[in-house]
Design a protein around this motif. Structure first.
Motif, PDB file in Angstrom:
ATOM      1  N   GLY A  17       0.813  -1.217   0.000  1.00 50.07           N
ATOM      2  CA  GLY A  17       0.000   0.000   0.000  1.00 50.07           C
ATOM      3  C   GLY A  17       0.838   1.254   0.000  1.00 50.07           C
ATOM      4  O   GLY A  17       2.029   1.247  -0.296  1.00 50.07           O
ATOM      5  N   ARG A  18       0.218   2.363   0.336  1.00 49.25           N
ATOM      6  CA  ARG A  18       0.920   3.647   0.402  1.00 49.25           C
ATOM      7  C   ARG A  18       0.382   4.433   1.593  1.00 49.25           C
ATOM      8  O   ARG A  18      -0.753   4.237   2.032  1.00 49.25           O
ATOM      9  CB  ARG A  18       0.764   4.444  -0.884  1.00 49.25           C
ATOM     10  N   VAL A  19       1.200   5.335   2.119  1.00 49.43           N
ATOM     11  CA  VAL A  19       0.830   6.107   3.292  1.00 49.43           C
ATOM     12  C   VAL A  19       1.316   7.534   3.112  1.00 49.43           C
ATOM     13  O   VAL A  19       2.352   7.778   2.471  1.00 49.43           O
ATOM     14  CB  VAL A  19       1.439   5.477   4.575  1.00 49.43           C
ATOM     15  N   GLU A  20       0.571   8.478   3.653  1.00 50.79           N
ATOM     16  CA  GLU A  20       0.978   9.881   3.675  1.00 50.79           C
ATOM     17  C   GLU A  20       0.552  10.478   5.013  1.00 50.79           C
ATOM     18  O   GLU A  20      -0.470  10.084   5.591  1.00 50.79           O
ATOM     19  CB  GLU A  20       0.361  10.661   2.510  1.00 50.79           C
ATOM     20  N   HIS A  21       1.350  11.394   5.499  1.00 47.16           N
ATOM     21  CA  HIS A  21       1.040  12.016   6.778  1.00 47.16           C
ATOM     22  C   HIS A  21       1.643  13.403   6.809  1.00 47.16           C
ATOM     23  O   HIS A  21       2.651  13.685   6.147  1.00 47.16           O
ATOM     24  CB  HIS A  21       1.556  11.182   7.948  1.00 47.16           C
ATOM     25  N   GLY A  22       1.051  14.272   7.571  1.00 48.20           N
ATOM     26  CA  GLY A  22       1.529  15.639   7.674  1.00 48.20           C
ATOM     27  C   GLY A  22       0.461  16.543   8.251  1.00 48.20           C
ATOM     28  O   GLY A  22      -0.666  16.106   8.551  1.00 48.20           O
ATOM     29  N   PRO A  23       0.785  17.820   8.432  1.00 55.13           N
ATOM     30  CA  PRO A  23      -0.214  18.779   8.921  1.00 55.13           C
ATOM     31  C   PRO A  23      -1.406  18.837   7.980  1.00 55.13           C
ATOM     32  O   PRO A  23      -1.271  18.698   6.765  1.00 55.13           O
ATOM     33  CB  PRO A  23       0.546  20.110   8.934  1.00 55.13           C
ATOM     34  N   ILE A  24      -2.562  19.033   8.532  1.00 54.19           N
ATOM     35  CA  ILE A  24      -3.770  19.072   7.710  1.00 54.19           C
ATOM     36  C   ILE A  24      -3.664  20.225   6.724  1.00 54.19           C
ATOM     37  O   ILE A  24      -3.360  21.355   7.093  1.00 54.19           O
ATOM     38  CB  ILE A  24      -5.017  19.225   8.599  1.00 54.19           C
ATOM     39  N   GLY A  25      -3.881  19.900   5.458  1.00 51.90           N
ATOM     40  CA  GLY A  25      -3.742  20.889   4.389  1.00 51.90           C
ATOM     41  C   GLY A  25      -2.535  20.617   3.530  1.00 51.90           C
ATOM     42  O   GLY A  25      -2.510  20.991   2.366  1.00 51.90           O
ATOM     43  N   SER A  26      -1.483  19.953   4.082  1.00 49.32           N
ATOM     44  CA  SER A  26      -0.302  19.658   3.268  1.00 49.32           C
ATOM     45  C   SER A  26      -0.492  18.378   2.509  1.00 49.32           C
ATOM     46  O   SER A  26      -0.100  18.254   1.362  1.00 49.32           O
ATOM     47  CB  SER A  26       0.951  19.565   4.143  1.00 49.32           C
ATOM     48  N   GLY A  27      -1.052  17.335   3.192  1.00 48.54           N
ATOM     49  CA  GLY A  27      -1.325  16.078   2.518  1.00 48.54           C
ATOM     50  C   GLY A  27      -0.109  15.303   2.126  1.00 48.54           C
ATOM     51  O   GLY A  27      -0.184  14.384   1.337  1.00 48.54           O
ATOM     52  N   ALA A  28       1.048  15.651   2.629  1.00 46.73           N
ATOM     53  CA  ALA A  28       2.261  14.932   2.244  1.00 46.73           C
ATOM     54  C   ALA A  28       3.210  14.910   3.412  1.00 46.73           C
ATOM     55  O   ALA A  28       3.198  15.787   4.261  1.00 46.73           O
ATOM     56  CB  ALA A  28       2.931  15.567   1.025  1.00 46.73           C
ATOM     57  N   THR A  29       4.075  13.901   3.399  1.00 48.56           N
ATOM     58  CA  THR A  29       5.060  13.774   4.457  1.00 48.56           C
ATOM     59  C   THR A  29       6.058  14.912   4.379  1.00 48.56           C
ATOM     60  O   THR A  29       6.609  15.209   3.328  1.00 48.56           O
ATOM     61  CB  THR A  29       5.805  12.441   4.324  1.00 48.56           C
ATOM     62  N   GLY A  30       6.278  15.534   5.520  1.00 45.98           N
ATOM     63  CA  GLY A  30       7.306  16.567   5.576  1.00 45.98           C
ATOM     64  C   GLY A  30       6.908  17.878   4.959  1.00 45.98           C
ATOM     65  O   GLY A  30       7.744  18.718   4.664  1.00 45.98           O
ATOM     66  N   GLY A  31       5.607  18.110   4.752  1.00 43.24           N
ATOM     67  CA  GLY A  31       5.197  19.354   4.145  1.00 43.24           C
ATOM     68  C   GLY A  31       5.248  20.498   5.133  1.00 43.24           C
ATOM     69  O   GLY A  31       5.581  20.349   6.306  1.00 43.24           O
ATOM     70  N   PRO A  32       4.917  21.671   4.708  1.00 43.08           N
ATOM     71  CA  PRO A  32       4.941  22.814   5.620  1.00 43.08           C
ATOM     72  C   PRO A  32       3.950  22.614   6.746  1.00 43.08           C
ATOM     73  O   PRO A  32       2.860  22.091   6.568  1.00 43.08           O
ATOM     74  CB  PRO A  32       4.546  23.981   4.714  1.00 43.08           C
ATOM     75  N   GLY A  33       4.326  23.028   7.931  1.00 45.26           N
ATOM     76  CA  GLY A  33       3.493  22.778   9.095  1.00 45.26           C
ATOM     77  C   GLY A  33       2.861  24.028   9.643  1.00 45.26           C
ATOM     78  O   GLY A  33       2.979  25.128   9.134  1.00 45.26           O
ATOM     79  N   GLY A  34       2.224  23.850  10.768  1.00 48.00           N
ATOM     80  CA  GLY A  34       1.554  24.943  11.425  1.00 48.00           C
ATOM     81  C   GLY A  34       0.385  24.413  12.203  1.00 48.00           C
ATOM     82  O   GLY A  34       0.068  23.245  12.168  1.00 48.00           O
ATOM     83  N   PRO A  35      -0.303  25.273  12.959  1.00 49.87           N
ATOM     84  CA  PRO A  35      -1.449  24.818  13.731  1.00 49.87           C
ATOM     85  C   PRO A  35      -2.572  24.371  12.822  1.00 49.87           C
ATOM     86  O   PRO A  35      -2.668  24.779  11.677  1.00 49.87           O
ATOM     87  CB  PRO A  35      -1.827  26.055  14.557  1.00 49.87           C
ATOM     88  N   GLY A  36      -3.449  23.542  13.371  1.00 48.95           N
ATOM     89  CA  GLY A  36      -4.568  23.067  12.565  1.00 48.95           C
ATOM     90  C   GLY A  36      -4.720  21.580  12.585  1.00 48.95           C
ATOM     91  O   GLY A  36      -5.632  21.063  11.966  1.00 48.95           O
ATOM     92  N   GLY A  37      -3.870  20.862  13.263  1.00 52.02           N
ATOM     93  CA  GLY A  37      -4.037  19.423  13.367  1.00 52.02           C
ATOM     94  C   GLY A  37      -3.081  18.639  12.483  1.00 52.02           C
ATOM     95  O   GLY A  37      -2.296  19.198  11.709  1.00 52.02           O
ATOM     96  N   PHE A  38      -3.189  17.320  12.620  1.00 52.23           N
ATOM     97  CA  PHE A  38      -2.301  16.400  11.906  1.00 52.23           C
ATOM     98  C   PHE A  38      -3.165  15.304  11.291  1.00 52.23           C
ATOM     99  O   PHE A  38      -4.209  14.923  11.830  1.00 52.23           O
ATOM    100  CB  PHE A  38      -1.291  15.798  12.881  1.00 52.23           C
TER     101      PHE A  38
END
Length: 419
Positions: A389-410
């Motif tokens: 399969g495949r997996v992605e994780h990051g701050p909500i709104g980035s949709g990708a691993t290691g994307g730009p972060g900030g408040p708003g959840g994960f």
């Protein structure tokens, strides 16, 4: 008075021969006897067969030399001694292949130059050369072609000028025998090296899997215990009833951790595969999607409120996917408890289009820019990759691993193919 007993001969019927006892020697079919004979022959050590081989060649050469005694002009004892030197090294062809071949080749050269060429001894030399290629280490085996070339030059010193084609053909045949032995040995070495590589890979994969199991199960439950202990400490004076509930939750959570630890240690003792097979008798069963509600309730006692939505079709996936989906959610919730400070978490599990989708969202602090996944997220990636399969994780709104972060959840989302 009763009459006296009558006397006479007592006739006995002949006793028929006893039938063979089932399983006894007399009842073995010919095929079974042949199999037992082959097994007995295979059980004989190779060194014993080498002694038989050397003795057989020596016997043939002795018969040949005795028949040609008139041509030896009184040199029969010397001829027998040289024949012994040619045949005897075959007895050590497995343990001392290079030394044995050099002694046999030298004796063959002496026989050809100073006694009388034999029609049997060259074949003993051929067996020795083949054995050198088969049993000697790689570097020592390469002495074989050069020694064979020198031996052929000595053997055909008086005959090569009459039949120049014969020495070349014989040398080719001898080198071919060496090449067959050498190639067989190298292929065996490659197979053994491949088995060792596979064994090391299997051991490494098993260690990684067990480490992932310990991190996913025991690590998660210990984090929950810590959260519950912290909440109980804060509420100890203000809300004793709530504190008792938290302590009770810690007790249940600790028991779950002990069960998971016992299961993983049981895998080590039994050598089973656990997650992808039978856990074995007496082992605690692996949790699955049906246990997510209990997991959410346990977290909700002292941590964020967890809402779980599971598609009914997702409850019918194979056991390996069921366990993996649970572990993915468990790791995501562990990260939420440890890092996010979230109040609510949404867990969604859907199954459609031949894929099982697992998504975990929280409303916590999110992740900093350029964050690096820890052991837990790396373990999730390994688990998902093993299942194709495949997996992605990051701050909500980035949709990708290691994307730009900030408040708003994960957010963590994994998709697994359903076989």
């Amino acid at each position: 008075m009763s009459p006296p007993p009558r006397t006479g001969a007592i006739r006995t019927a002949p006793v028929p021969p006893a039938a063979p006892v089932p399983g006894g020697p007399g009842s073995w079919p010919a095929g079974a006897r042949a199999v037992r004979t082959l097994r007995a022959l295979r059980a004989v050590p190779g060194g014993h067969w080498d002694l038989v081989l050397a003795g057989g060649f020596l016997l043939l050469m002795a018969v040949e030399r005795t028949g040609a005694a008139d041509r030896l002009h009184g040199g029969l004892p010397l001829a027998l001694a040289v024949s012994t030197a040619v045949a005897a090294p075959l007895a050590v062809r497995r343990t001392r292949p290079l030394a044995g071949y050099l002694v046999g080749a030298a004796a063959l050269s002496v026989e050809a130059l100073f006694v009388l060429p034999s029609t049997v001894s060259p074949y003993a030399d051929l067996v020795g050369l083949y054995s050198l290629g088969l049993y000697a280490p790689r570097r020592r085996a390469w002495f074989g072609p050069f020694a064979a070339l020198l031996g052929m030059a000595a053997y055909f010193a008086d005959l090569g000028h009459d039949y120049p084609v014969i020495p070349a053909g014989v040398l080719f045949l001898w080198l071919l025998g060496w090449a067959v032995g050498y190639g067989t040995a190298r292929r065996a070495e490659e197979r053994e090296a491949a088995r060792w590589r596979l064994r090391r890979e299997v051991v490494a994969e098993e260690r990684a899997r067990l480490a992932r199991e310990l991190h996913d199960s025991v690590g998660h439950t210990l984090n929950v215990v810590l959260v519950q202990a912290g909440a109980a400490r804060r509420l100890l004076d203000r809300d004793p009833e709530r504190t008792r509930e938290l302590l009770s939750g810690m007790e249940h959570t600790g028991r779950d951790a002990l069960d998971d630890l016992d299961r993983v240690l049981g895998l080590l003792r039994r050598g089973g595969d656990g997650e992808y097979g039978d856990d074995g008798e007496g082992a605690a069963p692996q949790p699955g999607l049906a246990d997510l509600e209990r997991l959410a309730e346990r977290l909700g006692r002292a941590g964020p409120r967890v809402r779980v939505r599971i598609d009914p079709a997702a409850r019918r996936v194979p056991r390996s996917l069921d366990v993996s989906a649970y572990r993915i959610v468990q790791e995501a919730l562990t990260n939420t408890v440890k890092h996010s400070g979230a109040r609510t978490v949404e867990v969604t599990v859907r199954c459609s289009g031949g894929r099982l989708a697992v998504e975990v969202r929280d409303d916590g602090r999110g992740a900093p820019a350029g964050y690096t996944p820890g052991r837990g997220l790396l373990g999730v990636a390994e688990r998902v990759s093993m299942l194709g399969g495949r997996v992605e994780h990051g701050p909500i709104g980035s949709g990708a691993t290691g994307g730009p972060g900030g408040p708003g959840g994960f957010r963590l989302r994994a998709e697994l193919p359903v076989p």
